[in-house]
Design a protein around this motif. Structure first.
Motif, PDB file in Angstrom:
ATOM      1  N   LEU A   1       0.806  -1.216   0.000  1.00  0.00           N
ATOM      2  CA  LEU A   1       0.000   0.000   0.000  1.00  0.00           C
ATOM      3  C   LEU A   1       0.841   1.268   0.000  1.00  0.00           C
ATOM      4  CD1 LEU A   1      -2.677  -1.095   2.600  1.00  0.00           C
ATOM      5  CD2 LEU A   1      -2.965  -0.923   0.132  1.00  0.00           C
ATOM      6  N   PHE A   2       1.997   1.234   0.660  1.00  0.00           N
ATOM      7  CA  PHE A   2       2.817   2.428   0.815  1.00  0.00           C
ATOM      8  C   PHE A   2       4.200   2.247   0.201  1.00  0.00           C
ATOM      9  CE2 PHE A   2      -0.217   2.551   4.372  1.00  0.00           C
ATOM     10  CZ  PHE A   2      -0.842   3.747   4.081  1.00  0.00           C
ATOM     11  N   ALA A   3       4.316   1.382  -0.770  1.00  0.00           N
ATOM     12  CA  ALA A   3       5.575   1.164  -1.479  1.00  0.00           C
ATOM     13  C   ALA A   3       5.255   0.792  -2.917  1.00  0.00           C
ATOM     14  CB  ALA A   3       6.388   0.053  -0.807  1.00  0.00           C
ATOM     15  N   CYS A   4       6.280   0.756  -3.743  1.00  0.00           N
ATOM     16  CA  CYS A   4       6.084   0.378  -5.140  1.00  0.00           C
ATOM     17  C   CYS A   4       5.734  -1.100  -5.231  1.00  0.00           C
ATOM     18  CB  CYS A   4       7.361   0.668  -5.932  1.00  0.00           C
ATOM     19  SG  CYS A   4       7.223   0.230  -7.686  1.00  0.00           S
TER      20      CYS A   4
ATOM     21  N   ALA B   1       8.611   0.060 -13.419  1.00  0.00           N
ATOM     22  CA  ALA B   1       7.629   0.205 -12.333  1.00  0.00           C
ATOM     23  C   ALA B   1       8.142   1.173 -11.270  1.00  0.00           C
ATOM     24  CB  ALA B   1       7.342  -1.162 -11.715  1.00  0.00           C
ATOM     25  N   LEU B   2       9.432   1.080 -10.958  1.00  0.00           N
ATOM     26  CA  LEU B   2      10.015   1.944  -9.935  1.00  0.00           C
ATOM     27  C   LEU B   2      10.070   3.399 -10.404  1.00  0.00           C
ATOM     28  CD1 LEU B   2      12.833  -0.507  -8.843  1.00  0.00           C
ATOM     29  CD2 LEU B   2      11.051   0.385  -7.316  1.00  0.00           C
ATOM     30  N   THR B   3      10.419   3.609 -11.651  1.00  0.00           N
ATOM     31  CA  THR B   3      10.482   4.966 -12.192  1.00  0.00           C
ATOM     32  C   THR B   3       9.106   5.628 -12.159  1.00  0.00           C
ATOM     33  OG1 THR B   3      12.361   4.409 -13.625  1.00  0.00           O
ATOM     34  CG2 THR B   3      11.067   6.347 -14.220  1.00  0.00           C
ATOM     35  N   ALA B   4       8.078   4.882 -12.538  1.00  0.00           N
ATOM     36  CA  ALA B   4       6.718   5.413 -12.503  1.00  0.00           C
ATOM     37  C   ALA B   4       6.314   5.752 -11.072  1.00  0.00           C
ATOM     38  CB  ALA B   4       5.743   4.405 -13.103  1.00  0.00           C
ATOM     39  N   TYR B   5       6.697   4.894 -10.145  1.00  0.00           N
ATOM     40  CA  TYR B   5       6.376   5.142  -8.736  1.00  0.00           C
ATOM     41  C   TYR B   5       7.055   6.422  -8.246  1.00  0.00           C
ATOM     42  CZ  TYR B   5       6.105   4.591  -3.682  1.00  0.00           C
ATOM     43  OH  TYR B   5       5.882   4.810  -2.343  1.00  0.00           O
ATOM     44  N   MET B   6       8.333   6.581  -8.580  1.00  0.00           N
ATOM     45  CA  MET B   6       9.059   7.769  -8.128  1.00  0.00           C
ATOM     46  C   MET B   6       8.469   9.046  -8.712  1.00  0.00           C
ATOM     47  SD  MET B   6      13.077   6.637  -7.959  1.00  0.00           S
ATOM     48  CE  MET B   6      13.170   5.925  -9.594  1.00  0.00           C
TER      49      MET B   6
ATOM     50  N   ILE C   1      12.629   7.942   1.091  1.00  0.00           N
ATOM     51  CA  ILE C   1      13.123   6.581   0.864  1.00  0.00           C
ATOM     52  C   ILE C   1      12.202   5.926  -0.154  1.00  0.00           C
ATOM     53  CG2 ILE C   1      13.601   4.319   1.882  1.00  0.00           C
ATOM     54  CD1 ILE C   1      13.921   5.729   4.581  1.00  0.00           C
ATOM     55  N   ILE C   2      12.773   5.345  -1.193  1.00  0.00           N
ATOM     56  CA  ILE C   2      11.969   4.642  -2.200  1.00  0.00           C
ATOM     57  C   ILE C   2      11.887   3.184  -1.778  1.00  0.00           C
ATOM     58  CG2 ILE C   2      11.665   4.109  -4.628  1.00  0.00           C
ATOM     59  CD1 ILE C   2      11.602   7.123  -3.866  1.00  0.00           C
ATOM     60  N   ARG C   3      10.692   2.798  -1.345  1.00  0.00           N
ATOM     61  CA  ARG C   3      10.479   1.415  -0.915  1.00  0.00           C
ATOM     62  C   ARG C   3       9.719   0.653  -1.996  1.00  0.00           C
ATOM     63  NH1 ARG C   3       7.846   4.070   3.533  1.00  0.00           N
ATOM     64  NH2 ARG C   3       9.168   4.417   5.360  1.00  0.00           N
ATOM     65  N   GLY C   4       9.979  -0.634  -2.070  1.00  0.00           N
ATOM     66  CA  GLY C   4       9.244  -1.490  -2.993  1.00  0.00           C
ATOM     67  C   GLY C   4       9.140  -2.878  -2.400  1.00  0.00           C
ATOM     68  N   ALA C   5       8.211  -3.653  -2.903  1.00  0.00           N
ATOM     69  CA  ALA C   5       8.040  -5.021  -2.409  1.00  0.00           C
ATOM     70  C   ALA C   5       7.417  -5.885  -3.485  1.00  0.00           C
ATOM     71  CB  ALA C   5       7.164  -5.031  -1.161  1.00  0.00           C
ATOM     72  N   GLY C   6       7.814  -7.154  -3.501  1.00  0.00           N
ATOM     73  CA  GLY C   6       7.173  -8.121  -4.384  1.00  0.00           C
ATOM     74  C   GLY C   6       8.059  -8.718  -5.458  1.00  0.00           C
TER      75      GLY C   6
ATOM     76  N   PRO D   1      17.883   6.710  -1.015  1.00  0.00           N
ATOM     77  CA  PRO D   1      17.975   5.280  -0.702  1.00  0.00           C
ATOM     78  C   PRO D   1      16.794   4.523  -1.295  1.00  0.00           C
ATOM     79  CG  PRO D   1      17.277   6.506   1.230  1.00  0.00           C
ATOM     80  CD  PRO D   1      17.660   7.524   0.197  1.00  0.00           C
ATOM     81  N   MET D   2      17.072   3.375  -1.879  1.00  0.00           N
ATOM     82  CA  MET D   2      16.027   2.523  -2.437  1.00  0.00           C
ATOM     83  C   MET D   2      16.157   1.149  -1.795  1.00  0.00           C
ATOM     84  SD  MET D   2      15.220   1.608  -6.440  1.00  0.00           S
ATOM     85  CE  MET D   2      14.351   3.129  -6.816  1.00  0.00           C
ATOM     86  N   VAL D   3      15.078   0.683  -1.183  1.00  0.00           N
ATOM     87  CA  VAL D   3      15.069  -0.595  -0.459  1.00  0.00           C
ATOM     88  C   VAL D   3      13.885  -1.408  -0.958  1.00  0.00           C
ATOM     89  CG1 VAL D   3      14.963  -1.706   1.794  1.00  0.00           C
ATOM     90  CG2 VAL D   3      16.109   0.519   1.566  1.00  0.00           C
ATOM     91  N   LEU D   4      14.169  -2.534  -1.584  1.00  0.00           N
ATOM     92  CA  LEU D   4      13.139  -3.370  -2.202  1.00  0.00           C
ATOM     93  C   LEU D   4      13.114  -4.740  -1.541  1.00  0.00           C
ATOM     94  CD1 LEU D   4      14.006  -2.597  -5.947  1.00  0.00           C
ATOM     95  CD2 LEU D   4      12.602  -1.234  -4.363  1.00  0.00           C
TER      96      LEU D   4
END
Length: 572
Positions: A79-82, A104-109, A117-122, A149-152
């Protein structure tokens, strides 16, 4: 006594721990409790001027469901990450896969320029194949995000992929020692590549970057959405959240304190093998302080006995071809995260303090060493704290018998129990056909005397749909809506000589979804079955479940969910 709510003209179907099935047409609810179960005529006397009457229309009325192993708080990552939960690109290959994640990450940013902080999951490490040289690196992320920082997090939570800025902020360098039972992947010069595996390594990142975890408010919003749109929507009124951060734990407590929870939640403290035994004394000192009535309680300690994929701890080695492709030595069979002595001391101490132990164990040797520890601690303390083994991918026959003797609870994931195009060839590659055919026992555990509950492991396996669990437990065949149905629809996940050896009947499946989950969470006297005096947790569905074809169960919809006598979901 006048009922607040009466469900009539239905088909009550409730299964007790001993397998006894309760039936009836109607249920009366008074003051949040079940006041009567029986025929329409027997319940008629409870109807008053202000009673809400629901005509069940011949449909089944079930007890509230329990998700015995779920990561509800981890839904924050969706819900709160890419959102990186996506199938691999059709054209395949590392480059195409990385480009898909980068897109997907670029669109999210672009949509969240304010995020520090750029977070992602999955994301899925399995998509990159067994060759370590093909695995993702920080350079892939630096190309699109060099300054933040980007943490996936991976879909399974066992891997983290980060960029150079995150490494810098966490203070992780070439000289950072690799923690016990974790992996910091490094290049030829020893520099971290940006890929971390298992929690002892991942936590170097999570705890090293200020604000990396979601806030208490973000978790609270996540849990409001989870219970409204998922849990109550699917009839779930009790969950065990199998891994909680401190912020997530605080979120649960505040929601419970403010009366916002529409389900009971049981949480846990996490045992880290790289930390000293003092961690267990801290848990004991804290015991009870996080409980908020019966809505939120923490009475369990979560252990990981092994890692994922290459980390499964097996009684026999992985298949030779798999070992060769993964660059692993001949005869490799994984390893346990804890020594025998550590387990015995930790389990005995925790059981003496009244804690339940909930252990992640996939490989058969992992199950063995877990049960060794449980058996030792039970004999040392004379206590039964209803210890749990979760996942149980492969189990030795003698350990099934031991689970029955020790009354160990097996929390299984039925939606992993059918053959499908992604995992079926991987399992055969790793374990060979003979072992693959024995994966994920259910009926054999029941026949051995173990208590078997169900968990979805959501969001590792979405969606958290109990009706897919029910169907999968009964058929062990791929449901129609899953990719690969046309190819696998006629296959049952068992040995050729007896493919249905681990299929259970409907009563056992409902039992696993209801009263066994309540028993796992020490709530069987309160919920889990439709009995007079119990809390009114009821689920009205859109069909007569017993008359439904097994392969159609996944199409079931909940019409109404009742929690503590209040309607918390109603299908419009």
């Amino acid at each position: 006594m006048t009922a607040d709510l009466v469900l009539k003209n239905g088909k009550v179907y409730s299964v007790a721990l001993d397998g006894t099935v309760t039936r009836g047409q109607a249920v009366a609810v008074c003051g949040g409790k079940i006041a009567a179960v029986g025929s329409n005529e027997e319940v008629e006397g409870y109807i008053g001027e202000n009673t809400r009457i629901v005509d069940a229309g011949g449909n089944t009325i079930l007890p509230g469901f329990c998700d015995g192993h779920v990561h509800a708080s981890y839904s924050s990552s969706a819900l709160f990450a890419c959102n990186l939960f996506m199938p691999p690109p059709e054209k395949g290959g590392r480059r195409a896969l990385v480009e898909a994640y980068q897109k997907a990450l670029t669109a999210y940013m672009e949509q969240h320029p304010e995020d520090p902080i750029i977070r992602g999951a999955g994301w899925n490490l399995g998509y990159f194949g067994p060759n370590v040289q093909d695995w993702p690196t920080r350079a892939d992320l630096d190309a699109i995000c060099p300054d933040k920082p980007m943490v996936l997090e991976s879909f399974c939570q066992h891997h983290s992929w980060i960029n150079s800025r995150a490494l810098e902020l966490a203070g992780i360098t070439k000289d950072t020692p690799t923690p016990r039972n974790g992996s910091i992947f490094r290049d030829a010069e020893g520099e971290p590549t940006g890929l971390f595996s298992e929690f002892s390594a991942i936590n170097l990142v999570k705890l090293g970057i200020p604000g990396c975890d979601f806030s208490v408010e973000e978790y609270k919003n996540t849990l409001r959405i989870y219970q409204r749109d998922l849990a109550n929507h699917y009839g779930v009124t009790l969950i065990f959240d199998a891994l909680c951060s401190e912020n997530a734990r605080e979120a649960y407590k505040e929601l419970a304190r403010d009366g916002e929870l529409t389900l009971r939640v049981r949480g846990n403290y996490y045992a880290e093998s790289s930390l000293p035994p003092a961690q267990f004394r801290e848990m004991a000192a804290r015991k009870g302080s996080d409980d908020i009535g019966d809505l939120y309680q923490v009475n369990t300690v979560k252990f990981f006995m092994e890692g994922s994929a290459n980390g499964f701890y097996m009684g026999e080695p992985f298949e030779a071809a798999y070992l060769q492709s993964a660059g692993l030595p001949e005869g490799y069979r994984g390893f346990a995260f804890w020594t025998k002595e550590e387990l015995e001391q930790a389990f005995a101490y925790l059981m003496e303090e009244g804690f339940q132990i909930h252990t992640h164990a996939m490989g058969d040797e992992s199950v063995t060493v877990t049960l060794d520890g449980y058996e030792y601690a039970a004999e040392a303390t004379g206590k039964d704290t209803r210890n749990v083994v979760a996942h149980l991918m492969l189990v030795k026959e003698r350990d099934m018998e031991r689970m029955g003797r020790l009354r160990t609870i097996g929390c299984v994931q039925p939606t992993w129990m059918f053959r499908e195009p992604m995992m079926d060839p991987i399992y055969e590659f790793q374990f060979g056909r003979k072992r693959k055919e024995q994966l994920y026992p259910y009926r054999r555990l029941v026949e051995a005397g173990a208590v078997v509950s169900m968990g979805t492991d959501f969001p590792v396996t979405p969606p958290p749909d109990p009706f897919v669990e029910l169907e999968s437990a009964v058929t062990r065949s791929i449901p129609r809506m899953f990719p690969g149905h046309a190819q696998f629809k006629d296959l049952v996940a068992g040995p050729e000589s007896d493919p249905a050896q681990d299929c259970v009947d409907l009563a056992e499946a409902v039992k696993g979804l209801t009263i066994c989950g309540a028993y796992q969470n020490f709530a069987e006297d309160v919920t889990g079955s439709i009995e007079v005096g119990k809390s009114a947790e009821l689920v009205l569905i859109d069909r007569d479940l017993e008359a439904s074809a097994a392969e159609d169960i996944h199409d079931t919809h909940v019409l109404m969910t009742v929690f503590k006598g209040k309607v918390v979901y109603e299908r419009s």
